[in-house]
Write a protein that holds these residues in place. Structure first.
Motif, short mmCIF file in Angstrom:
data_model
loop_
_atom_site.label_atom_id
_atom_site.label_comp_id
_atom_site.label_asym_id
_atom_site.label_seq_id
_atom_site.Cartn_x
_atom_site.Cartn_y
_atom_site.Cartn_z
N TRP A 53 58.05 17.11 46.52
CA TRP A 53 59.31 17.42 46.39
C TRP A 53 60.50 16.35 45.79
CZ3 TRP A 53 63.77 16.61 49.38
CH2 TRP A 53 64.78 17.05 48.89
N TRP A 56 59.86 15.40 42.32
CA TRP A 56 60.58 15.88 41.29
C TRP A 56 61.95 15.95 41.22
CZ3 TRP A 56 59.08 20.09 38.09
CH2 TRP A 56 59.97 20.89 37.53
N ARG A 60 64.30 15.49 38.37
CA ARG A 60 65.08 16.62 37.92
C ARG A 60 65.91 17.02 38.97
NH1 ARG A 60 62.84 21.99 34.55
NH2 ARG A 60 64.86 22.67 33.91
N SER A 66 63.36 24.78 41.95
CA SER A 66 61.98 24.62 41.18
C SER A 66 61.13 23.40 41.96
CB SER A 66 62.16 24.21 39.91
OG SER A 66 62.91 25.02 39.13
N GLY A 67 61.77 22.28 42.58
CA GLY A 67 61.13 21.54 43.31
C GLY A 67 60.53 21.92 44.40
N LEU A 70 57.75 24.23 44.05
CA LEU A 70 56.35 23.22 43.55
C LEU A 70 55.74 22.70 44.99
CD1 LEU A 70 54.92 22.80 40.99
CD2 LEU A 70 56.29 20.46 41.08
N GLY A 100 53.94 21.18 37.38
CA GLY A 100 55.25 20.32 37.17
C GLY A 100 55.47 19.67 35.91
N LEU A 104 58.79 20.16 33.24
CA LEU A 104 59.58 19.03 32.99
C LEU A 104 60.10 18.82 31.62
CD1 LEU A 104 58.45 16.48 35.69
CD2 LEU A 104 60.51 17.57 35.68
N ARG A 108 56.97 13.72 31.91
CA ARG A 108 56.11 14.58 32.23
C ARG A 108 54.90 13.69 32.84
NH1 ARG A 108 56.22 18.84 27.35
NH2 ARG A 108 58.22 20.29 28.25
N PHE A 111 55.45 12.09 36.31
CA PHE A 111 55.25 13.00 37.28
C PHE A 111 53.90 13.57 37.49
CE2 PHE A 111 54.70 17.36 39.07
CZ PHE A 111 55.71 17.49 40.00
#
Length: 268
Positions: A53, A56, A60, A66-67, A70, A100, A104, A108, A111
């Motif tokens: 998290w 992420w 972002r 969203s984090g 995920l 993830g 994004l 990308r 991550f």
């Protein structure tokens, strides 16, 4: 009425907060490590999910929900993965990093690589505890702690040339080398009450370097994302990613060693 001046020099201003937070984390972590089994698994899964998290959010920050979703997905996937010895369990390593990265708009590959590394390290820690027992997971953790503590105090006290100024401006060669020496001492102590030979000393020092590279990798990520800390969850330490980056590096190194040398227990 004037304020009472601080007893500590400015460079030690954060020491009290750091120690308080460190003690709290040590108590919780020690309980999980000692109990082992499902308790340790739950602790590692939780910490791993939070770090993903934080990763992420560094990339972002405007999409916190969203984090969190995920992170919840990772916790679910990893919980099942830890009890599955089939090829499918290995494929599951790619689920969260891939999803993830897909959602994004930037970074990308960043991550994907970091999320995969975090998940692999968490998986490795759980299996080290289960396969090798309390003593050797304690050794790994103490090496990381000795590296961090010795490096912190030596760096603050002696200063000197920077280790990698373009990525981590605060790290010095004095702190880095002190971390290696501290880890070597941990290895020496373990010779006294385990069946490990003298090689455990230099292995501890190599593991220390791996933990420092985990720290450096996260520092590079933060510099790339232009953030000071991965989050503000832990007073004096930033986020869980900030606190456990070195442990991630050490765990990935031990996982690599187990795979390359086919060490029973954690090798695929």
């Amino acid at each position: 009425m004037s304020e009472k001046p601080s007893v500590l020099p400015a460079k030690w201003d954060d020491l009290t907060v750091r120690i308080t937070s460190a003690v709290a984390m040590t108590v919780v972590g020690a309980i999980g490590v000692i109990l082992g089994g499902h308790w340790f698994q739950m602790m590692v899964v939780f910490v791993t999910a939070v770090m993903v998290w934080e990763l992420w959010m560094m990339i972002r920050p405007e999409s916190a929900t969203s984090g969190m979703l995920l992170a919840a997905l990772l916790a679910s996937v990893m919980s099942g993965q830890l009890h599955d010895e089939t090829l499918f369990a290995i494929v599951l390593f790619l689920v969260v990093p891939s999803i993830g990265a897909f959602y994004l708009k930037k970074e990308r590959l960043t991550f994907f690589c970091f999320a995969l590394g975090i998940q692999l390290a968490g998986w490795g820690l759980v299996h080290f505890r289960a396969d090798y027992g309390f003593t050797w997971i304690l050794w790994l953790i103490l090496v990381v702690i000795a590296t961090d503590v010795c490096g912190y105090f030596a760096g603050k006290t002696f200063g000197g040339p920077k280790f990698w100024p373009s990525i981590s401006p605060k790290k010095t060669w004095s702190g880095t080398s002190a971390g290696w020496l501290g880890a070597g001492v941990v290895g020496f102590v373990f010779i006294m009450f385990t069946n490990a030979g003298w090689s455990i000393v230099w292995i501890s020092m190599v593991l220390s370097f791996a933990s420092q590279m985990g720290d450096i990798a996260e520092s590079a990520l933060k510099r790339r994302m232009r953030v000071k800390d991965s989050s503000t969850l832990i007073p004096g330490h930033g986020g869980l990613f900030d606190r456990f980056d070195a442990l991630l590096g050490a765990a990935l190194f031990m996982l690599l060693v187990a795979y390359v040398f086919n060490v029973p227990g954690v090798a695929f």
